[in-house]
Each structure stands twice: as structure tokens, then as C-alpha cells.
Design an enzyme around this catalytic site. Structure first.
Site, PDB file in Angstrom:
ATOM      1  N   SER A 137       6.111  -3.777   8.108  1.00  0.00           N
ATOM      2  CA  SER A 137       4.695  -3.529   8.417  1.00  0.00           C
ATOM      3  C   SER A 137       4.530  -3.046   9.855  1.00  0.00           C
ATOM      4  O   SER A 137       3.704  -2.177  10.145  1.00  0.00           O
ATOM      5  CB  SER A 137       3.883  -4.811   8.264  1.00  0.00           C
ATOM      6  N   ARG A 193      22.187 -30.784 -10.364  1.00  0.00           N
ATOM      7  CA  ARG A 193      20.939 -30.083 -10.710  1.00  0.00           C
ATOM      8  C   ARG A 193      20.691 -28.974  -9.677  1.00  0.00           C
ATOM      9  O   ARG A 193      21.132 -29.088  -8.533  1.00  0.00           O
ATOM     10  CB  ARG A 193      19.737 -31.025 -10.670  1.00  0.00           C
ATOM     11  N   GLN A 223       7.654 -22.840  -0.120  1.00  0.00           N
ATOM     12  CA  GLN A 223       8.085 -22.692   1.287  1.00  0.00           C
ATOM     13  C   GLN A 223       7.130 -21.816   2.072  1.00  0.00           C
ATOM     14  O   GLN A 223       7.036 -21.898   3.288  1.00  0.00           O
ATOM     15  CB  GLN A 223       9.468 -22.021   1.340  1.00  0.00           C
ATOM     16  N   ARG A 224       6.463 -20.913   1.377  1.00  0.00           N
ATOM     17  CA  ARG A 224       5.651 -19.916   2.073  1.00  0.00           C
ATOM     18  C   ARG A 224       4.184 -20.321   2.183  1.00  0.00           C
ATOM     19  O   ARG A 224       3.505 -19.980   3.149  1.00  0.00           O
ATOM     20  CB  ARG A 224       5.780 -18.574   1.358  1.00  0.00           C
ATOM     21  N   ASP A 253      10.915 -16.225   7.468  1.00  0.00           N
ATOM     22  CA  ASP A 253      12.375 -16.128   7.558  1.00  0.00           C
ATOM     23  C   ASP A 253      12.926 -16.214   8.984  1.00  0.00           C
ATOM     24  O   ASP A 253      14.120 -16.372   9.169  1.00  0.00           O
ATOM     25  CB  ASP A 253      12.848 -14.801   6.941  1.00  0.00           C
ATOM     26  N   GLY A 277      15.293 -16.399   2.200  1.00  0.00           N
ATOM     27  CA  GLY A 277      16.080 -15.751   3.254  1.00  0.00           C
ATOM     28  C   GLY A 277      17.014 -14.729   2.649  1.00  0.00           C
ATOM     29  O   GLY A 277      18.141 -15.034   2.299  1.00  0.00           O
ATOM     30  N   ARG A 278      16.490 -13.507   2.508  1.00  0.00           N
ATOM     31  CA  ARG A 278      17.291 -12.462   1.851  1.00  0.00           C
ATOM     32  C   ARG A 278      18.432 -11.968   2.740  1.00  0.00           C
ATOM     33  O   ARG A 278      19.543 -11.770   2.292  1.00  0.00           O
ATOM     34  CB  ARG A 278      16.410 -11.278   1.459  1.00  0.00           C
ATOM     35  N   CYS A 280       0.841  -1.200   0.000  1.00  0.00           N
ATOM     36  CA  CYS A 280       0.000   0.000   0.000  1.00  0.00           C
ATOM     37  C   CYS A 280       0.871   1.243   0.000  1.00  0.00           C
ATOM     38  O   CYS A 280       1.412   1.645   1.036  1.00  0.00           O
ATOM     39  CB  CYS A 280      -0.924  -0.012   1.220  1.00  0.00           C
TER      40      CYS A 280
HETATM   41  O1  F6P Z   1       8.617 -13.493   3.488  1.00  0.00           O
HETATM   42  C1  F6P Z   1       9.954 -13.129   3.245  1.00  0.00           C
HETATM   43  C2  F6P Z   1      10.403 -13.788   2.009  1.00  0.00           C
HETATM   44  O2  F6P Z   1      10.069 -15.101   2.179  1.00  0.00           O
HETATM   45  C3  F6P Z   1      11.876 -13.674   1.634  1.00  0.00           C
HETATM   46  O3  F6P Z   1      12.723 -14.663   2.137  1.00  0.00           O
HETATM   47  C4  F6P Z   1      11.839 -13.678   0.132  1.00  0.00           C
HETATM   48  O4  F6P Z   1      12.921 -13.052  -0.420  1.00  0.00           O
HETATM   49  C5  F6P Z   1      10.587 -12.939  -0.132  1.00  0.00           C
HETATM   50  O5  F6P Z   1       9.700 -13.249   0.918  1.00  0.00           O
HETATM   51  C6  F6P Z   1       9.973 -13.168  -1.458  1.00  0.00           C
HETATM   52  O6  F6P Z   1       8.705 -12.620  -1.432  1.00  0.00           O
HETATM   53  P1  F6P Z   1       7.913 -12.005  -2.664  1.00  0.00           P
HETATM   54  O7  F6P Z   1       7.990 -12.991  -3.750  1.00  0.00           O
HETATM   55  O8  F6P Z   1       6.540 -11.815  -2.122  1.00  0.00           O
HETATM   56  O9  F6P Z   1       8.584 -10.727  -2.968  1.00  0.00           O
END
Ligand code: F6P
Length: 364
Positions: free
Chosen positions: A101, A276, A284-285, A146, A189-190, A69
Site C-alpha cells: 500500500s 492436535r 490474531q488480526r 507481521d 507470517g508469510r 482496489c
Molecule cells: O496482515 C498480513 C497477514 O497477517 C499475513 O501474515 C497473512 O498471510 C495474511 O495477512 C492473511 O490475510 P488475508 O486473509 O487477508 O489474505
């Protein structure tokens, strides 16, 4: 309200908050689409009944939505949001989201009195309308796969994501072993290597790359030595887990392709493995919440309602954490600042600082 990237367990939070609020004699509202819902109002702010959240405990994602937003970043957007809240009779906000957030929420709370004054000055609300809403109480719950917020042992969703990664690695191992192959598995995991590191331990991976702590020496030499040793011991499969934000000791990003090239190098002295790459991505999410996240979301949702009801104008904005298996309230902005310091340290290649901050988190 849920905000930022979704995580399994967010629906459990909404369910717990709605039911605990009703139990405590409050009216409970769901704000759909994150801050966007607060700004747009209308049917994006919905009064919830006990039955509205039936079956939500295990559901993945967020059933009340989340959205970026831009309007909320600007004061006019926050002004409209404040007006919508007053018109709906809302005087407390529980937000489940990541550090960004939750920072927005704290800013909103600090601006709240001046937002109401401005709404009265502009004639959009009367003094009588705003008087009962003098203070806005806000409590955060950290939803993130994360596990990247300082001050809490776990964030809502991290154990579901970790379980999913382990399950996927198990699947990959079966095929890797069959063909005696190597796999480079990229996980999310950025700035935070928690998922990669724990998945590595939980699956017995050969090698792990994380953002905060690059290998001391050249990673190519380190990894080749380890993989070679394991192969000589008779391992038929090689699993390397790499966090998407992994760095080398000079701060350069390490890509799965580079790792693959090294593993599959067929020149003399190279490992020569048939390799590979698997990027796990958003599996994962999404997906259902594991038992831990169902418990965490429920316990934290209940505590968040107690916390907003007990908050006074003097109370610092808090978030609900879990420390050593106890649900506790902690100052929100301290945790956000500490979290952002780790990310900054990684970005500026100050890995010693990043690690000492992570160590301090664990010592906490
Ligand atoms: O929720 C955090 C996260 O899982 C990061 O590890 C990842 O880089 C990011 O979300 C990717 O999210 P999106 O595809 O929504 O930008």
C-alpha cells in the site's frame, strides 16, 4: 486512509491524525475503503470532526475500511483519484498500511504533477483549480501484524497480535498439559517469522519454525531430539509454533500436518504423542489494540501530521518508524526495497541472505 490487511491500532492512527490535523488548523478527511475510496470518491471521502473518532483508540480492525482496489493499479484509476482529491481540497495524504500500500502511495506522489496536467488537458479540471495543489505530500505509517517492514522496530498491530497469540497458547497449554498432548500451533507470517519467533520465546514453546531461518539439519531429527529431551525431563505438554510461511533447509514449505505426523509417529523410535493442530488464523488480526499499539498509533499519527505539514517537493517520501523507543521519520522506499529483498531471498531459498538482511535490520 487505511489500506492492505487491517491491524489493531489502525483506528488509533486515524484518531490521532484527525485530531492532530484539526489541532494544527487543517481540515481532516477520512478516505473509506482504502484506495477504492480515493477512486470512487463521493461519500467515501468524508470530512471528519474531533468527535467523529471518539472511542476509536482501542477498537480493532479499521473503522474506515480497507479494500483491494484494482483500479488504482492503472493510471486512469489514479487520475480519478487525483481529481477526487483536488475536488475535496485535499493536498496531503497519510496512509496506514503494509509495504504494498505504501509503495502505491509513493508512485501516486511521483505521478501527481503529470496527473494534474492530464486532468487539465482533458478539461476535467481547470488550471485555476489545480494550481493550489501542485505538490502532494504523502507520509506512511506501517500497519501490519507481521512486523515485517524493514527500518522500524515495530509496526502498528504487531504487539496486539503477539499478545493474542500468547493468550491463546496459554489456553492451549492448559488442555495440552491435562492430556499430556502435543499441539502444533500455526501463526501468521508469510515471509516474516517475527510473530512465531517471539511467541515461541514468550510462551516457552518447545520448537519454532520460521521462514527466514530453517533448521540447519533435517528439521525432523532436530525437533525429535528436542521434544524427546523435554519429555524425558518430565514435560507433560509439547508446543510447536509454526509460521505459515515456514520452510525447511531446501526451501520447501513445512506444513503443520507434517509436524503433527512426526510428533504422533507411533512406530518404533517415534515420539508417539497424541497431537492436535490449532490454526489461530484471523483471531490474531482482529480484536482490540494492546496498550503498546495505542501508544504507537497515537505517537506516529501525531508525527505523521507534522511530517506532511513540513514536507517540501524536495523531501523524499517518508514513513514514521520507531527506533530504540524514538519516533522517527525514515525514507519509505528504502525500507520497502529492503523488505521486499528479504521476501525475495526467502522465496529463492537464499536463507543466508534473508538472515543477514534481518540481522542488518536489527543492527540498524
Ligand atoms: O496482515 C498480513 C497477514 O497477517 C499475513 O501474515 C497473512 O498471510 C495474511 O495477512 C492473511 O490475510 P488475508 O486473509 O487477508 O489474505
Amino acid at each position: 486512509m487505511t489500506s492492505g490487511g487491517d491491524s489493531p491500532g489502525m483506528n488509533g492512527v486515524v484518531r490521532a491524525v484527525v485530531r492532530m490535523a484539526i489541532h494544527m488548523g487543517c481540515d481532516a478527511f477520512a478516505v473509506y475503503e482504502g484506495y477504492e475510496g480515493l477512486v470512487r470518491g463521493g461519500d467515501l471521502i468524508k470530512k471528519m470532526d474531533w468527535d467523529d473518532v471518539r472511542g476509536w483508540l482501542s477498537e480493532g480492525g479499521t473503522l474506515i475500511g480497507t479494500a483491494r482496489c484494482m483500479a488504482f493499479y492503472e493510471r486512469p484509476g489514479r487520475l480519478t483519484a487525483a481529481k477526487n482529491m483536488v475536488l475535496n481540497g485535499i493536498d496531503a495524504l497519510i496512509i496506514c498500511g503494509g509495504d504494498g500500500s505504501l509503495t502505491g502511495a509513493d508512485k501516486f506522489r511521483s505521478e501527481w504533477p503529470s496527473l494534474l496536467d492530464e486532468l487539465v488537458a482533458k478539461g476535467e479540471l481547470s488550471k485555476d483549480q489545480t494550481t493550489p495543489y501542485k505538490h502532494l505530500n504523502i507520509v506512511g505509517i506501517v500497519g501490519s501484524i507481521d512486523n515485517d517492514l524493514s527500518g522500524t522496530d515495530a509496526t502498528v498491530g504487531c504487539y496486539s497480535a503477539l499478545s493474542r497469540i500468547c493468550e491463546m497458547v496459554d489456553y492451549i497449554e492448559a488442555t495440552a498439559s491435562s492430556h499430556s498432548r502435543a499441539f502444533v500451533i500455526e501463526v501468521m507470517g508469510r515471509h516474516c517469522g517475527w510473530l512465531a519467533l517471539l511467541a515461541g520465546v514468550a510462551t516457552g514453546a518447545d520448537f519454532v519454525f520460521i521462514p527466514e531461518r530453517p533448521q540447519e539439519h533435517d528439521w525432523r531429527t532436530d525437533m525429535s531430539l528436542v521434544v524427546n529431551r523435554h519429555r524425558k525431563l518430565g514435560k507433560r505438554k509439547t508446543i510447536v509454533i509454526v509460521a505459515e510461511g515456514a520452510r525447511d533447509k531446501d526451501g520447501n514449505k513445512i506444513s503443520p500436518e507434517e509436524i503433527k505426523d512426526l510428533l504422533s509417529d507411533k512406530t518404533e523410535g517415534g515420539l508417539g504423542l497424541d497431537t492436535r493442530i490449532t490454526t489461530l488464523g484471523h483471531v490474531q488480526r482482529g480484536g482490540t489494540a494492546v496498550a503498546y499499539d495505542r501508544l504507537l498509533s497515537t505517537l506516529q499519527g501525531v508525527e505523521a501530521v507534522k511530517a506532511v505539514l513540513e514536507a517540501t517537493p524536495e523531501t523524499e517520501t517518508c514513513f514514521i518508524a520507531i527506533n530504540e523507543n524514538k519516533i522517527v521519520r525514515k525514507p519509505l522506499m528504502k525500507a520497502v526495497q529492503e523488505t521486499q529483498e528479504v521476501a525475495k531471498a526467502v522465496d529463492s531459498k537464499d536463507f543466508e541472505k534473508a538472515m543477514s538482511l534481518r540481522d542488518a535490520e536489527f543492527a540498524d
